[in-house]
Design an enzyme around this catalytic site. Structure first.
Site, PDB file in Angstrom:
ATOM      1  N   CYS A 130       4.758 -14.531 -12.340  1.00  0.00           N
ATOM      2  CA  CYS A 130       3.836 -15.366 -13.118  1.00  0.00           C
ATOM      3  C   CYS A 130       4.107 -16.853 -12.881  1.00  0.00           C
ATOM      4  CB  CYS A 130       4.005 -15.091 -14.597  1.00  0.00           C
ATOM      5  SG  CYS A 130       3.888 -13.362 -15.018  1.00  0.00           S
TER       6      CYS A 130
ATOM      7  N   ARG B 109       3.436 -17.256  -5.327  1.00  0.00           N
ATOM      8  CA  ARG B 109       4.438 -16.486  -6.068  1.00  0.00           C
ATOM      9  C   ARG B 109       3.987 -15.056  -6.329  1.00  0.00           C
ATOM     10  NH1 ARG B 109       8.082 -19.743  -9.108  1.00  0.00           N
ATOM     11  NH2 ARG B 109       8.127 -18.156 -10.713  1.00  0.00           N
TER      12      ARG B 109
ATOM     13  N   TRP C 144       1.402 -11.908 -13.322  1.00  0.00           N
ATOM     14  CA  TRP C 144       1.788 -10.751 -12.489  1.00  0.00           C
ATOM     15  C   TRP C 144       2.104  -9.640 -13.484  1.00  0.00           C
ATOM     16  CZ3 TRP C 144       6.560  -8.126 -11.353  1.00  0.00           C
ATOM     17  CH2 TRP C 144       6.533  -7.398 -10.164  1.00  0.00           C
TER      18      TRP C 144
ATOM     19  N   ASN D 215       6.054 -16.668 -19.213  1.00  0.00           N
ATOM     20  CA  ASN D 215       6.657 -15.919 -18.102  1.00  0.00           C
ATOM     21  C   ASN D 215       7.887 -15.205 -18.646  1.00  0.00           C
ATOM     22  OD1 ASN D 215       4.853 -17.143 -16.417  1.00  0.00           O
ATOM     23  ND2 ASN D 215       6.354 -18.349 -15.278  1.00  0.00           N
ATOM     24  N   GLY D 216       8.166 -14.024 -18.138  1.00  0.00           N
ATOM     25  CA  GLY D 216       9.361 -13.297 -18.585  1.00  0.00           C
ATOM     26  C   GLY D 216       8.968 -12.019 -19.305  1.00  0.00           C
TER      27      GLY D 216
ATOM     28  N   GLU E 172      16.572  -6.064   7.641  1.00  0.00           N
ATOM     29  CA  GLU E 172      15.671  -7.190   7.366  1.00  0.00           C
ATOM     30  C   GLU E 172      14.360  -7.034   8.153  1.00  0.00           C
ATOM     31  OE1 GLU E 172      15.459  -9.332   5.174  1.00  0.00           O
ATOM     32  OE2 GLU E 172      14.156 -10.884   5.991  1.00  0.00           O
TER      33      GLU E 172
ATOM     34  N   LYS F 199      10.669  -6.872   6.417  1.00  0.00           N
ATOM     35  CA  LYS F 199       9.561  -7.772   6.759  1.00  0.00           C
ATOM     36  C   LYS F 199       8.292  -6.971   7.019  1.00  0.00           C
ATOM     37  CE  LYS F 199      10.564 -10.997   5.653  1.00  0.00           C
ATOM     38  NZ  LYS F 199      11.775 -10.968   5.002  1.00  0.00           N
TER      39      LYS F 199
ATOM     40  N   GLU G  42       6.928  -5.557   3.711  1.00  0.00           N
ATOM     41  CA  GLU G  42       6.409  -6.568   2.789  1.00  0.00           C
ATOM     42  C   GLU G  42       4.997  -7.004   3.150  1.00  0.00           C
ATOM     43  OE1 GLU G  42      10.050  -9.257   1.132  1.00  0.00           O
ATOM     44  OE2 GLU G  42       9.632  -9.460   3.242  1.00  0.00           O
TER      45      GLU G  42
ATOM     46  N   HIS H  97      21.583  11.686  10.685  1.00  0.00           N
ATOM     47  CA  HIS H  97      21.865  12.383   9.437  1.00  0.00           C
ATOM     48  C   HIS H  97      20.618  12.539   8.571  1.00  0.00           C
ATOM     49  CE1 HIS H  97      26.119  12.303  10.355  1.00  0.00           C
ATOM     50  NE2 HIS H  97      25.978  11.025  10.682  1.00  0.00           N
TER      51      HIS H  97
ATOM     52  N   LYS I 227       7.231 -13.858  -5.149  1.00  0.00           N
ATOM     53  CA  LYS I 227       8.189 -14.674  -4.404  1.00  0.00           C
ATOM     54  C   LYS I 227       9.529 -14.719  -5.125  1.00  0.00           C
ATOM     55  CE  LYS I 227       9.628 -17.582  -1.321  1.00  0.00           C
ATOM     56  NZ  LYS I 227      10.119 -16.900  -0.112  1.00  0.00           N
TER      57      LYS I 227
HETATM   58  C1  G6P Z   1      11.696 -11.309  -3.959  1.00  0.00           C
HETATM   59  C2  G6P Z   1      11.089 -11.917  -2.715  1.00  0.00           C
HETATM   60  C3  G6P Z   1      12.024 -11.728  -1.531  1.00  0.00           C
HETATM   61  C4  G6P Z   1      13.395 -12.292  -1.846  1.00  0.00           C
HETATM   62  C5  G6P Z   1      13.970 -11.690  -3.119  1.00  0.00           C
HETATM   63  C6  G6P Z   1      15.220 -12.419  -3.562  1.00  0.00           C
HETATM   64  O1  G6P Z   1      11.725  -9.928  -3.826  1.00  0.00           O
HETATM   65  O2  G6P Z   1       9.833 -11.335  -2.446  1.00  0.00           O
HETATM   66  O3  G6P Z   1      11.495 -12.396  -0.404  1.00  0.00           O
HETATM   67  O4  G6P Z   1      14.257 -12.039  -0.777  1.00  0.00           O
HETATM   68  O5  G6P Z   1      13.024 -11.808  -4.182  1.00  0.00           O
HETATM   69  O6  G6P Z   1      14.879 -13.732  -3.899  1.00  0.00           O
HETATM   70  P1  G6P Z   1      15.877 -14.941  -3.954  1.00  0.00           P
HETATM   71  O7  G6P Z   1      15.032 -16.108  -4.388  1.00  0.00           O
HETATM   72  O8  G6P Z   1      16.916 -14.581  -4.974  1.00  0.00           O
HETATM   73  O9  G6P Z   1      16.448 -15.127  -2.609  1.00  0.00           O
END
Ligand code: G6P
Length: 614
Positions: free
Chosen positions: A2, A28, A80, A106-107, A487, A491, A494, A510, A609
């Site tokens: 949010c 975000r 959100w 937010n929260g 990673e 990606k 996501e 396995h 985000k």
């Molecule tokens: C969310 C984002 C990711 C990020 C993660 C941790 O899931 O979509 O891209 O890696 O949070 O965020 P931070 O700000 O703690 O690195």
């Protein structure tokens, strides 16, 4: 996650400023939006599901020129969904029954159900399924002529997290903002103030900001800001200067923020290393860590806590600390750390990694470690963020704003910073001067190596095009390239929404190997570093199951050709740098793969985000 924006002042069009702020927070992640302003002794509000552009259309249609609100105070929100679906009624702002108070939140309010029941018994009628609406009714219920006190009294009854902004007809010249666990920043302007949940919403208007601490409540007018704690005691918070330009938070000609941020990596890494390498002493110089050589020598265990991409960076860090400094190191998913009753000894260091510095689980891990007496430090990108402030010591990335939801430049900068910290720890122990100097040479060369990968983007796009049909994909790696495989898979997941899994190459046998077939490509990280010979064996296993194999390999290493269908050639480098350049290549692979499949790249569905709720 949010987003909140609030504006007070007569210098600019209030509604346009609020909408502009919401647009800057779109990255975000959200699924509905709304706005409320005070005008002629009433609160006017418009909400909409979907994008801010849809809200803007509604505003144009409903608040057309004849009916345009004449207002100098308002709040806006992107939601959100957590409690209740993304519907019009659940969108913020929420307004109480009397129509005198409006709130954005937010929260998560954990005890909202009990509070709701009490308020309903007193006659309050709820219009949404959200936890947030409870708070506006509670404020109205407790209001006794002083908005700040009503907010304080309400917040005392809350369990959970909040960043809020409230307006009231009884206090038409000020916004009230407060936070606990969810960020709020106040932009201090000239005869205007703008508040937001994220500094990127307000840097176009002012660079002077105040970050609130937990349980701070602020009365924000166009002329000044008064801050008290929840017990009504005045507190003072300093005004910080944001060094990001507003251009840095815009796309600058790139199609997507993600692409822009991928191309920014050489510069971002240079910024992260600038002034932090001491050739004479062959070590890293990170003054923000605040460790004397004696303090450093006393640390005998490191626990890294992080989430998402930051956790993958932390996994690389685990290898660095063990290889270069011989310090036992563990990487923990931050939520696990908090709930697992971790063993923390007096000389343990908890290192929190977070781009945003606001991730709820990482913050909770920091607080848990502090409570258990550990030394804590952080690696954050956002200056003044909660984790950076609460840890009190740490290293900023200086990577500039990262707007794309899929983290890119933060990862490569985090890994580079971890390498510099490990160098510092290593030199404090057994790492010889020559080895330190060699590492400094390598670190200084990272931007040039990343540039070489960027220059090959078109070739990576061609490979991505060939596999655009795939609905499942595996990424495998070993040693330093194991976190890189995780990673790479993250990606793809996501931004292109296909099923992608990262595995240690040895783990493939396995279980996951049962899923391999000709429509399931495997990306194997086969750079010429220790582990390569073994991964060649794993690639053969994949080919034997008819899976197409896409490899990353070191330029000139022809031994890979016969084992892969396609190869992303990468420049030669040590095992320490290999995860950085490999991930850059996989970022491009994922970006083009998602783009060719027509996916929304900067605002992928369901993702946020910064995850500021558990
Ligand atoms: C969310 C984002 C990711 C990020 C993660 C941790 O899931 O979509 O891209 O890696 O949070 O965020 P931070 O700000 O703690 O690195």
């Amino acid at each position: 996650m949010c987003g909140i924006v609030g504006y007070i002042g007569k210098k600019r069009d209030n509604v346009e400023t609020l909408i502009d702020g919401l647009k800057r927070l779109e990255y975000r992640g959200y699924d509905s939006a709304g706005i409320a302003v005070i005008e002629n002794g009433g609160i006017r509000s418009i909400k909409s599901t979907g994008k801010v552009a849809e809200l803007q259309q509604k505003i144009l249609a409903d608040w057309n020129h004849h009916n345009k609100p004449d207002t100098s105070i308002g709040i806006a929100h992107t939601r959100w969904a957590t409690h209740g679906a993304p519907t019009h009624d659940n969108a913020h702002p929420h307004i109480d029954d009397t129509g005198r108070f409006a709130l954005v939140h937010n929260g998560i309010i954990e005890n909202y159900a009990a509070l709701k029941k009490q308020l309903q018994l007193k006659g309050h009628v709820f219009k949404s399924e959200t936890d947030s609406e409870v708070l506006v009714h509670l404020i109205a219920e407790l209001f006794d002529g002083d908005l700040m006190q009503a907010v304080a009294a309400s917040l005392k009854q809350l369990e959970g997290t909040f960043g809020i902004t409230v307006i009231s007809l009884d206090s038409p010249d000020s916004l009230v903002v407060a936070r606990r666990g969810s960020p709020i920043v106040i932009g201090v302007g000239d005869e205007e103030s703008i508040v937001a949940s994220d500094v990127s919403a307000l840097i176009a208007y002012t660079k002077r900001v105040i970050y609130l601490d937990d349980d701070d409540i602020a009365l924000v007018s166009a002329e000044g800001i008064e801050i008290r704690n929840i017990d009504n005691v005045p507190v003072s918070r300093e005004i910080a200067k944001v060094d990001w330009s507003s251009d840095a938070a815009e796309k600058g000609g790139y199609e997507h923020f993600m692409l822009k941020e991928m191309y920014e990596q050489p510069e971002a890494i240079s910024n992260a290393t600038r002034g932090r390498l001491d050739r004479k002493m062959a070590t890293g110089m990170m003054n923000g860590l605040g460790f004397s050589p004696k303090n450093l020598a006393e640390i005998n265990r490191i626990v890294i806590a992080a989430c998402g991409t930051s956790m993958h960076a932390g996994m690389v860090g685990e290898y660095y600390f063990e290889d270069l400094a011989s310090i036992p190191t563990e990487i923990e998913q931050a939520a696990e750390f908090r709930y697992r009753n971790p063993i923390i000894e007096p000389n343990s260091l908890l290192l929190a990694i977070s781009q945003s510095g606001e991730t709820a689980d990482t913050l909770a891990a920091v607080r848990e470690a502090i409570n258990k007496g550990a030394t804590v430090a952080s690696i954050c990108n956002v200056v003044g963020s909660t984790i950076a402030r609460e840890t009190g010591r740490g290293v900023y990335l200086h990577a500039g704003p990262e707007i794309g939801v899929a983290s890119t430049k933060a990862f490569t900068c985090q890994v580079t910073v971890l390498l510099m910290i490990a160098l510092k720890f290593g030199r404090n122990r057994r790492l010889a001067t020559e080895e330190g100097v060699r590492l400094i040479d390598e670190i200084e060369n990272i931007p040039a190596l990343v540039t070489e990968v960027l220059n090959d983007a078109a070739k990576i796009e061609e490979i991505a095009r060939k596999y655009v049909y795939a609905e499942d994909m595996f990424f495998i790696g070993r040693g330093y390239l194991y976190p890189a495989a995780l990673e790479g898979a993250l990606k793809i997941k996501e931004i292109s929404y296909i099923h992608a899994e990262g595995y240690h190459a040895a783990e493939l046998k396995h279980g996951p190997i049962a899923l391999l077939e000709e429509k399931v490509p495997v990306v194997a990280l086969a750079n010429d570093i220790p582990g390569k010979d073994k991964i060649i064996g794993n690639m053969q296993e994949c080919k034997a199951r008819k899976s197409p194999v896409i490899a990353t390999a070191t330029v000139g290493d022809d031994s890979i050709r016969e084992h892969a269908d396609d190869i992303i050639w990468l420049p030669e480098c040590s095992k320490y740098v290999a995860p950085i350049i490999s991930v850059v290549a996989l970022q491009f692979f994922s970006y083009y793969f998602a783009k060719l499949r027509g996916c929304s790249i900067d605002q992928p569905r369901n993702l946020a985000k910064s995850v500021t709720v558990e």
